[in-house]
Design an enzyme around this catalytic site. Sequence first.
Site, PDB file in Angstrom:
ATOM      1  CG  ASP A  14      44.677  37.507   0.609  1.00  0.00           C
ATOM      2  OD1 ASP A  14      44.419  37.862   1.766  1.00  0.00           O
ATOM      3  OD2 ASP A  14      43.848  37.558  -0.324  1.00  0.00           O
ATOM      4  CE  LYS A  17      49.543  42.716   3.505  1.00  0.00           C
ATOM      5  NZ  LYS A  17      48.914  41.888   2.484  1.00  0.00           N
ATOM      6  N   GLY A  41      43.259  40.132   6.865  1.00  0.00           N
ATOM      7  CA  GLY A  41      43.320  38.864   7.585  1.00  0.00           C
ATOM      8  C   GLY A  41      44.763  38.414   7.588  1.00  0.00           C
ATOM      9  CG  HIS A  42      47.708  40.528   8.516  1.00  0.00           C
ATOM     10  ND1 HIS A  42      48.128  41.758   8.934  1.00  0.00           N
ATOM     11  CD2 HIS A  42      47.395  40.666   7.207  1.00  0.00           C
ATOM     12  CE1 HIS A  42      48.070  42.601   7.906  1.00  0.00           C
ATOM     13  NE2 HIS A  42      47.622  41.966   6.854  1.00  0.00           N
ATOM     14  CD  GLN A 219      43.258  45.830   2.970  1.00  0.00           C
ATOM     15  OE1 GLN A 219      43.618  46.965   3.197  1.00  0.00           O
ATOM     16  NE2 GLN A 219      42.692  45.082   3.885  1.00  0.00           N
TER      17      GLN A 219
HETATM   18  P1  IMP Z   1      36.897  46.083   1.002  1.00  0.00           P
HETATM   19  O1  IMP Z   1      38.271  46.428   1.445  1.00  0.00           O
HETATM   20  O2  IMP Z   1      36.166  45.175   1.950  1.00  0.00           O
HETATM   21  O3  IMP Z   1      36.093  47.311   0.653  1.00  0.00           O
HETATM   22  O4  IMP Z   1      37.017  45.246  -0.362  1.00  0.00           O
HETATM   23  C1  IMP Z   1      37.491  45.819  -1.574  1.00  0.00           C
HETATM   24  C2  IMP Z   1      38.341  44.829  -2.358  1.00  0.00           C
HETATM   25  O5  IMP Z   1      39.527  44.571  -1.612  1.00  0.00           O
HETATM   26  C3  IMP Z   1      37.685  43.477  -2.588  1.00  0.00           C
HETATM   27  O6  IMP Z   1      38.127  42.975  -3.839  1.00  0.00           O
HETATM   28  C4  IMP Z   1      38.246  42.602  -1.473  1.00  0.00           C
HETATM   29  O7  IMP Z   1      38.247  41.222  -1.812  1.00  0.00           O
HETATM   30  C5  IMP Z   1      39.662  43.161  -1.402  1.00  0.00           C
HETATM   31  N1  IMP Z   1      40.282  42.980  -0.091  1.00  0.00           N
HETATM   32  C6  IMP Z   1      40.063  43.676   1.027  1.00  0.00           C
HETATM   33  N2  IMP Z   1      40.842  43.241   2.037  1.00  0.00           N
HETATM   34  C7  IMP Z   1      41.586  42.255   1.532  1.00  0.00           C
HETATM   35  C8  IMP Z   1      42.614  41.427   2.072  1.00  0.00           C
HETATM   36  O8  IMP Z   1      43.028  41.519   3.243  1.00  0.00           O
HETATM   37  N3  IMP Z   1      43.158  40.525   1.211  1.00  0.00           N
HETATM   38  C9  IMP Z   1      42.781  40.421  -0.081  1.00  0.00           C
HETATM   39  N4  IMP Z   1      41.838  41.172  -0.626  1.00  0.00           N
HETATM   40  C10 IMP Z   1      41.243  42.078   0.166  1.00  0.00           C
END
Ligand code: IMP
Length: 423
Positions: A14, A17, A41-42, A219
Amino acid sequence: MNKTLIVLGTQWGDEGKGKITHFLSDRADYVVRFQGGDNAGHTIRFQNKTHKLHLLPSGVFNPETKNILGNGMVINPKKFLEEIDSLKEEYHNNVFISDRAHVLFDYHRLLDGLNEEKLGAGKIGTTKRGIGPAYADKAARTGIRFADFIAPHFPKLFSKTLSEVSQRLASHGLEIDGAALMEEYLGVAERIKPFVIDSVGELNEALASGKKILFEGAQGTLLDIDFGTYPYVTSSNCSAGGAATGSGIAPNKISEVLGVVKAYGTRVGEGAFVTEIKDGIAECIREKGNEYGTSTGRPRRIGWFDGVAVSYSRMVSGLTGLAVTLLDVLSGLETVKICTAYELRGKIIHTIPASIRDFEDCKPLYEELPGWMEDISQAKSFSDLPANAQNYIERIEKITGVPVVMISVGPDQTQTIMRKNIF
Ligand code: IMP
């Protein structure tokens, strides 16, 4: 000028990017996502419109740029089609999926939810998009790649997978309708077919013929499966190494690595957050910075700038420049803090410890700097910024050891200060 550039997150995701990638994408012939899936989520704002992308690369709005969902991704084909359908048709012809990327099926999402439930209070706080289970299948060699998804032998392969999945789900008291799923996914595969290409071949040929490639990370470093705050991480390599393995472009062909970093810190989901702010300032930053998840709407936890984390990110990703985003959100604060070291049970450290127990026990050591009151959202150059904002940026450079080459002072593309042309 550089032909290859990685844009990646240096914190917990977040970082903004999407905006930075979109800003640079009109200079790129290709934009490539190399890891993750629709957990990302971009948010991109241009021409007074806000676009939210989860799977599609942020270069999708430039008709001249080809956008590739690389082999390192796990892609929910139904979500991909939904996202494609939500765009104007003129943007459909420049998006492609790697034939080596893995298919993320509905049952991966189901398993993600069940795993989280089983963990109870110790849950990871995933986005429940099925990312962990899809990568688990890839590593266990039981996954299905897009090359096989669109091939005539898919029904045979999928029947075998479905019988294994039904057994797994039966242990949770759940049933799946295999015949209905087969029919549904055969239809999805038919629609997906025209998007699937040999991306590894195409990207290498493009590079050999002098084309420019931008790798778009999702991420951030501290969510990286190897370098992040394990187990509170995602299931892919979000740091620079992932760009090579997730695209098929060799590491020695990648020249620049731009780390995107918020002027403060945020985290969604569970896991320790050393610089987390627990007082009213957090609420004020959350509202001003609209710090709510793009994928899940969850309020983000807010913290001060963590120089230890960003320096660690410089080390593991070889950052050559930083893009500082959301600097405007800090306007109006009396003072701002930067964490320069951690104290771990009486010892001063400058790195992220491997053990989550140690990380949980780290306490931040801060440097406090004077804030600035001016609205900086219209600043066009570094010298337009108030002296204290300039000083803040210069301290970030000094503490992290990386030059700040871009500064974002608002969500729009026009609200971007370019200090050095890196691509
Ligand atoms: P997952 O990727 O859904 O398995 O989530 C694993 C961890 O990564 C969790 O803490 C999510 O909140 C975090 N996470 C996954 N995608 C994002 C993102 O795009 N932004 C921020 N945190 C993320």
